[in-house]
Design an enzyme around this catalytic site. Structure first.
Site, mmCIF file in Angstrom:
data_model
loop_
_atom_site.group_PDB
_atom_site.id
_atom_site.type_symbol
_atom_site.label_atom_id
_atom_site.label_comp_id
_atom_site.label_asym_id
_atom_site.label_seq_id
_atom_site.Cartn_x
_atom_site.Cartn_y
_atom_site.Cartn_z
ATOM 1 N N TYR A 120 0.858 -1.193 0.000
ATOM 2 C CA TYR A 120 0.000 0.000 0.000
ATOM 3 C C TYR A 120 0.889 1.236 0.000
ATOM 4 C CZ TYR A 120 -3.282 3.548 1.666
ATOM 5 O OH TYR A 120 -4.032 4.689 1.805
ATOM 6 N N HIS A 121 0.596 2.201 -0.861
ATOM 7 C CA HIS A 121 1.439 3.382 -1.062
ATOM 8 C C HIS A 121 0.935 4.548 -0.225
ATOM 9 C CE1 HIS A 121 4.021 6.285 -2.929
ATOM 10 N NE2 HIS A 121 4.380 5.489 -3.928
ATOM 11 N N GLY A 122 1.720 4.934 0.787
ATOM 12 C CA GLY A 122 1.373 6.103 1.580
ATOM 13 C C GLY A 122 1.669 7.382 0.828
ATOM 14 N N GLU A 193 -2.448 6.714 -5.745
ATOM 15 C CA GLU A 193 -2.841 6.358 -4.388
ATOM 16 C C GLU A 193 -2.146 7.257 -3.377
ATOM 17 O OE1 GLU A 193 -3.865 2.145 -2.687
ATOM 18 O OE2 GLU A 193 -1.682 2.380 -2.688
#
Length: 321
Positions: A120-122, A193
């Site tokens: 998951y890309h912050g 994202e």
């Protein structure tokens, strides 16, 4: 007449002394108010600047190392970047431990052979820098990231990208790398994202199939990865989101401002492997990985994310989720 003038002067002196005292008091309160007002802005803007500086220090160290590599070839039998990578990885690993109390769980889920790591890309994927550093230092394995093409156009970053094996990546080149037993990491949401996600931790992968095609082509497992509180460490500026969405569609560049650098607790969870299955189509595999990622977020991340809660976790004992 004389006494009236004396009384007048006395009263005037008292008034002036009172005015000076009042002015000094107001100056103190005004200075305190300014400090209270601007201290959060200074703190919030400090760490992002430090992160950028660290990138350039990292790249500079690797560039110097590259210039002198011929003098070091006799000392190293591996690739020329091995020692340089470990030096800068130690820097990032130390930053993670000191500032974020960084922890990583589930390393045993990464197989000894090739595997595709999907994360998951912050807003700023600082957790991924910590993951790469930790696994390189303690497991002796290099993770090859797939990076957005704009990264290769940033001045001064060429040594950094080369040393850590960052590739723009086609399906064929990624599959070839995986077949050799390497680790490859992809954030399907990418810059989209990062820029348009928020503290509700919605997965914004827009039905991208590339990573699934790579895993099927290479016949390797997929390992989902999620970091708790990553959206509280750094956040993208989500006001007027429709404008930032429009701007991203026009440029495909990370132009939305990012703020943060908060000392929140970061804990990375490496999920169980999703094994290769020849019956999977890219569409069905994307659906399965997305479901796994959503389950990991639901299990490990309180929603909506809260910065103060995440900072409290950093400085208090808490149960492992």
């Amino acid at each position: 007449m004389f006494y009236n003038k004396l009384e007048y002067l006395t009263e005037l002196t008292k008034y002036l002394n009172l005015t000076e005292l009042l002015g000094a008091t107001l100056d103190i309160y005004y200075s305190s108010w300014l400090s209270w007002l601007f201290t959060p802005l200074i703190v919030v803007s400090l760490l992002p600047g430090i992160i950028i500086i660290m990138f350039y220090i990292t790249s500079s160290l690797l560039y110097i190392y590259k210039l002198h590599r011929r003098r070091l070839l006799d000392a190293y039998d591996k690739d020329i970047w091995d020692a340089g990578r470990k030096v800068v990885s130690a820097m990032w690993d130390a930053l993670g431990w000191i500032w974020h109390g960084y922890e990583i769980h589930g390393i045993e889920n990464i197989p000894s052979g090739g595997a595709l790591l999907v994360y998951y890309h912050g807003a700023l994927p600082i957790d991924f820098y910590y993951i790469c550093s930790h696994i390189l230092l303690y497991e002796g394995r290099l993770i090859n990231p797939v990076g957005d093409r704009f990264l290769f156009k940033i001045p001064g970053w060429s040594s950094l990208l080369e040393a850590f094996g960052v590739i723009p990546g086609t399906v064929q080149s990624c599959a070839t790398l995986l077949r050799k037993g390497n680790l490859l990491a992809i954030a399907p949401g990418g810059v989209y994202e990062a820029q348009l996600g928020d503290h509700n931790y919605e997965v914004l992968w827009r039905q991208r199939l590339g990573f699934a095609k790579v895993a099927i082509e290479a016949k390797v497992p997929i390992i989902p990865i999620f970091t708790r509180n990553i959206r509280e460490a750094f956040r993208s500026f989500n006001i007027c989101q429709s404008f930032w969405h429009w701007l991203y569609q026009k440029t495909h560049l990370p132009l939305a401002p990012i703020y943060g650098g908060f000392p929140v607790k970061l804990t990375t969870f490496i999920g169980s492997a999703i094994p290769y299955d020849e019956s999977h189509t890219p569409e069905s595999l994307v659906k399965l990985v997305t479901q796994n990622m959503n389950e990991m977020i639901a299990n490990h991340q309180p929603k909506p994310g809260n910065i103060l809660r995440a900072i409290k976790e950093r400085f208090t004992l808490h149960k492992k989720n």
